[in-house]
Design a protein around this motif. Structure first.
Motif, PDB file in Angstrom:
ATOM      1  N   SER A   1      -6.865  -3.703 -16.128  1.00  0.00           N
ATOM      2  CA  SER A   1      -5.846  -2.940 -16.840  1.00  0.00           C
ATOM      3  C   SER A   1      -6.311  -2.643 -18.257  1.00  0.00           C
ATOM      4  O   SER A   1      -6.920  -3.492 -18.906  1.00  0.00           O
ATOM      5  CB  SER A   1      -4.545  -3.732 -16.883  1.00  0.00           C
TER       6      SER A   1
ATOM      7  N   THR B   1      -3.784   3.141 -22.669  1.00  0.00           N
ATOM      8  CA  THR B   1      -4.105   4.548 -22.877  1.00  0.00           C
ATOM      9  C   THR B   1      -4.942   4.700 -24.142  1.00  0.00           C
ATOM     10  O   THR B   1      -4.612   4.116 -25.184  1.00  0.00           O
ATOM     11  CB  THR B   1      -2.823   5.374 -23.003  1.00  0.00           C
TER      12      THR B   1
ATOM     13  N   ARG C   1     -13.179   8.224  -7.129  1.00  0.00           N
ATOM     14  CA  ARG C   1     -11.936   7.495  -7.329  1.00  0.00           C
ATOM     15  C   ARG C   1     -10.865   8.032  -6.391  1.00  0.00           C
ATOM     16  O   ARG C   1     -10.921   9.174  -5.947  1.00  0.00           O
ATOM     17  CB  ARG C   1     -11.489   7.579  -8.786  1.00  0.00           C
TER      18      ARG C   1
ATOM     19  N   ALA D   1      -6.589   7.817  -6.104  1.00  0.00           N
ATOM     20  CA  ALA D   1      -5.264   7.399  -6.556  1.00  0.00           C
ATOM     21  C   ALA D   1      -4.342   7.358  -5.353  1.00  0.00           C
ATOM     22  O   ALA D   1      -4.586   8.011  -4.330  1.00  0.00           O
ATOM     23  CB  ALA D   1      -4.749   8.371  -7.606  1.00  0.00           C
TER      24      ALA D   1
ATOM     25  N   ALA E   1      -3.538   7.947 -18.390  1.00  0.00           N
ATOM     26  CA  ALA E   1      -2.787   7.408 -17.256  1.00  0.00           C
ATOM     27  C   ALA E   1      -3.290   8.003 -15.940  1.00  0.00           C
ATOM     28  O   ALA E   1      -3.338   7.313 -14.915  1.00  0.00           O
ATOM     29  CB  ALA E   1      -1.300   7.677 -17.442  1.00  0.00           C
TER      30      ALA E   1
ATOM     31  N   THR F   1      -5.924   6.346 -13.646  1.00  0.00           N
ATOM     32  CA  THR F   1      -5.575   5.205 -12.812  1.00  0.00           C
ATOM     33  C   THR F   1      -5.929   5.487 -11.358  1.00  0.00           C
ATOM     34  O   THR F   1      -5.493   6.487 -10.785  1.00  0.00           O
ATOM     35  CB  THR F   1      -4.078   4.887 -12.934  1.00  0.00           C
TER      36      THR F   1
ATOM     37  N   GLN G   1     -10.068  -1.621  -8.914  1.00  0.00           N
ATOM     38  CA  GLN G   1      -8.876  -0.965  -9.438  1.00  0.00           C
ATOM     39  C   GLN G   1      -8.973  -0.806 -10.948  1.00  0.00           C
ATOM     40  O   GLN G   1      -9.286  -1.765 -11.666  1.00  0.00           O
ATOM     41  CB  GLN G   1      -7.632  -1.775  -9.089  1.00  0.00           C
ATOM     42  N   VAL G   2      -8.659   0.388 -11.422  1.00  0.00           N
ATOM     43  CA  VAL G   2      -8.508   0.645 -12.852  1.00  0.00           C
ATOM     44  C   VAL G   2      -7.093   1.152 -13.072  1.00  0.00           C
ATOM     45  O   VAL G   2      -6.677   2.134 -12.456  1.00  0.00           O
ATOM     46  CB  VAL G   2      -9.535   1.683 -13.350  1.00  0.00           C
ATOM     47  N   THR G   3      -6.365   0.480 -13.952  1.00  0.00           N
ATOM     48  CA  THR G   3      -4.996   0.859 -14.250  1.00  0.00           C
ATOM     49  C   THR G   3      -4.880   1.137 -15.742  1.00  0.00           C
ATOM     50  O   THR G   3      -5.169   0.266 -16.559  1.00  0.00           O
ATOM     51  CB  THR G   3      -4.021  -0.244 -13.845  1.00  0.00           C
TER      52      THR G   3
ATOM     53  N   SER H   1      -2.338   2.235 -18.741  1.00  0.00           N
ATOM     54  CA  SER H   1      -0.920   2.331 -19.061  1.00  0.00           C
ATOM     55  C   SER H   1      -0.719   2.241 -20.571  1.00  0.00           C
ATOM     56  O   SER H   1      -1.574   1.724 -21.299  1.00  0.00           O
ATOM     57  CB  SER H   1      -0.146   1.224 -18.351  1.00  0.00           C
TER      58      SER H   1
END
Length: 125
Positions: free
Chosen positions: A11, A14, A38, A40, A88, A91, A120-122, A124
């Motif tokens: 995580s 932004t 990637r 989503a 964002a 993600t 996973q890349v998140t 936020s």
């Protein structure tokens, strides 16, 4: 058997940065074009970046050009994806893949022979 293992996901806020790594084993690393893709939730897998066998050429999708940098170290059998100014919409699960059949930097996932499990890349706020 060629295996690819991604690492470095997680995580991030932004505007932040993150570096992904992709390590290849079981093959001669310098023989492969390596790409990052990637996916989503609810979307198709999409091309992000690719690097040539000798690292002299790179290609990027329009959505990441100027923010992401792909590189490779053939002495470490590893490809990196440095991501900056993350948004964002970045993600996703990020996959690295190896293409053994062409020296071109191809963008279609179905043309790549070997895939990692994804990381996973998140992003936020």
């Amino acid at each position: 058997q060629v295996q690819l293992v991604e690492s470095g996901g997680g995580s991030v806020q932004t505007g932040g940065s993150q570096r992904l790594s992709c390590a290849l084993s079981g093959g001669t690393f310098s023989r492969y074009v390596i790409g990052w893709f990637r996916q989503a939730p609810g979307k198709e897998r999409e091309f992000v970046a690719a690097v040539s066998r000798g690292a002299g050429n790179t290609a990027y999708s329009d959505s990441v050009k100027g923010r992401f940098t792909i590189s490779r170290d053939n002495t470490k059998n590893t490809v990196y994806l440095q991501m900056s100014s993350l948004k964002a919409e970045d993600t996703a699960v990020y996959f690295c893949a190896a293409d053994s059949d062409s020296s071109f930097l191809r963008r279609l996932p179905r043309l790549y022979d070997y895939w990692g499990q994804g990381t996973q890349v998140t992003v936020s706020s």
